[in-house]
Design a protein around this motif. Structure first.
Motif, short mmCIF file in Angstrom:
data_model
loop_
_atom_site.label_atom_id
_atom_site.label_comp_id
_atom_site.label_asym_id
_atom_site.label_seq_id
_atom_site.Cartn_x
_atom_site.Cartn_y
_atom_site.Cartn_z
N LEU A 115 -7.00 3.08 -1.99
CA LEU A 115 -6.70 2.87 -3.40
C LEU A 115 -7.95 3.07 -4.25
O LEU A 115 -7.87 3.59 -5.37
CB LEU A 115 -6.16 1.46 -3.61
N GLY A 120 -8.27 6.66 -5.08
CA GLY A 120 -7.39 7.11 -6.15
C GLY A 120 -7.89 6.70 -7.52
O GLY A 120 -7.90 7.50 -8.47
N GLY A 173 2.62 1.58 -3.37
CA GLY A 173 1.67 1.90 -4.42
C GLY A 173 1.19 3.33 -4.35
O GLY A 173 1.12 4.02 -5.38
N VAL A 174 0.87 3.79 -3.14
CA VAL A 174 0.44 5.19 -2.98
C VAL A 174 1.58 6.13 -3.34
O VAL A 174 1.35 7.19 -3.94
CB VAL A 174 -0.03 5.42 -1.53
N LEU A 206 0.83 -1.21 0.00
CA LEU A 206 0.00 0.00 0.00
C LEU A 206 0.86 1.25 0.00
O LEU A 206 0.63 2.18 -0.77
CB LEU A 206 -0.93 -0.01 1.21
N GLY A 215 0.37 4.36 -12.79
CA GLY A 215 0.52 4.51 -11.35
C GLY A 215 -0.66 3.93 -10.59
O GLY A 215 -0.49 3.31 -9.53
N ALA A 216 -1.87 4.11 -11.13
CA ALA A 216 -3.06 3.54 -10.48
C ALA A 216 -3.02 2.02 -10.51
O ALA A 216 -3.39 1.35 -9.53
CB ALA A 216 -4.32 4.06 -11.16
N VAL A 230 3.98 5.63 -5.59
CA VAL A 230 4.08 5.67 -7.06
C VAL A 230 2.96 6.53 -7.64
O VAL A 230 3.18 7.38 -8.52
CB VAL A 230 4.03 4.25 -7.65
N PHE A 231 1.74 6.35 -7.14
CA PHE A 231 0.61 7.12 -7.66
C PHE A 231 0.76 8.59 -7.33
O PHE A 231 0.46 9.47 -8.17
CB PHE A 231 -0.69 6.56 -7.09
N TRP A 232 1.22 8.90 -6.12
CA TRP A 232 1.41 10.29 -5.73
C TRP A 232 2.47 10.96 -6.60
O TRP A 232 2.32 12.12 -7.00
CB TRP A 232 1.80 10.35 -4.26
N ALA A 271 -0.53 0.86 -7.99
CA ALA A 271 -1.05 1.08 -6.64
C ALA A 271 -2.05 0.01 -6.24
O ALA A 271 -2.25 -0.26 -5.05
CB ALA A 271 -1.70 2.46 -6.55
N VAL A 272 -2.71 -0.61 -7.21
CA VAL A 272 -3.65 -1.68 -6.91
C VAL A 272 -2.92 -3.03 -6.83
O VAL A 272 -3.19 -3.85 -5.95
CB VAL A 272 -4.76 -1.74 -7.98
#
Length: 244
Positions: free
Chosen positions: A113, A116, A36-37, A33, A76-77, A39-41, A80-81
């Motif tokens: 997630l 996002g 993943g967050v 988590l 990125g999403a 990378v997405f951020w 994140a999953v």
């Protein structure tokens, strides 16, 4: 005298065996988590978008930069999953935890997630990716839309559509345009700053005057633009020198 034999290597402590055997796998969903967050951020940070579009010297380069950004957002999403999902699978196989506890882990990991991914869906990033691809193909073929319009003096400095954070680059100016009509319908167009377009604001459309007055006193412009995102490639003042 003969040297004393070396002592056998010490066995791992019970705490270490407990950590590697059960505790660490149980933490993998939360580690996934966090990563993943992260990378997405990072894909949403202004630095990434500025790197892609900040030095764009043409509408085509600008559109390519935004298309790459849309791909990074979707990627990125997905990461994140997948990372916490993979951590949850490993935890189920390796850690001595019950299905009930694992369900709580999945819910606690999946909820942020979901937010996002929902944000990407709300901003229609997959749709923006498809539309930018169509516009890029249109730019490469040179088969652009054209229209002659008046421009409104109400403008806004911004970027192309997408999920924005504070401090994102704003390489385009949004203009509203209308044709000769008694009941004008305003259509937004994005004019890139790299075109160097700087109209005389005194000659833009005056909504307090009639159509006939604007025909005599307001400057009309011929726009060449993409169909999907209305990204302007060239601006030509009617009867004057062209921009772009």
């Amino acid at each position: 005298p003969e040297p004393a034999p070396e002592p056998p290597p010490a066995a791992p402590s019970e705490a270490r065996r407990a950590f590697t055997g059960s505790l660490f796998p149980a933490l993998l969903p939360f580690i996934g988590l966090f990563l993943g967050v992260l990378v997405f951020w990072l894909s949403l940070t202004p630095a990434v978008l500025n790197l892609l579009v900040g030095q764009a010297e043409s509408p085509e380069a600008l559109l390519r930069g935004y298309r790459t950004w849309y791909i990074l957002l979707i990627g990125g999403a997905v990461v994140a999953v997948l990372l916490p999902a993979a951590g949850s699978v490993i935890a189920l196989k390796k850690a001595d935890i019950s299905l009930t506890l694992l369900g709580l882990v999945v819910v606690s990991v999946g909820f942020p997630l979901f937010l996002g991914v929902a944000m990407l869906g709300q901003e229609d990033v997959p749709g923006l990716l498809a539309r930018s691809g169509e516009d890029l193909a249109q730019l490469e073929s040179g088969q652009l839309e054209q229209t002659t319009v008046w421009l409104s003096p109400r403008t806004q400095q911004e970027g192309l559509p997408g999920p924005y954070a504070e401090g994102q680059p704003e390489p385009v100016t949004q203009y509203s345009a209308t044709g000769a009509s008694a009941d004008p319908t305003w259509t937004p167009f994005y004019i890139p700053d790299c075109l160097g377009f700087a109209p005389d604001r005194q000659t833009l459309y005056n909504g307090n005057e009639s159509i006939s007055w604007n025909e005599e006193n307001s400057q009309q412009y011929r726009l060449s633009y993409t169909t999907q995102l209305h990204l302007v490639v060239s601006v030509e003042p009617v009867g004057e020198e062209a921009y772009g």
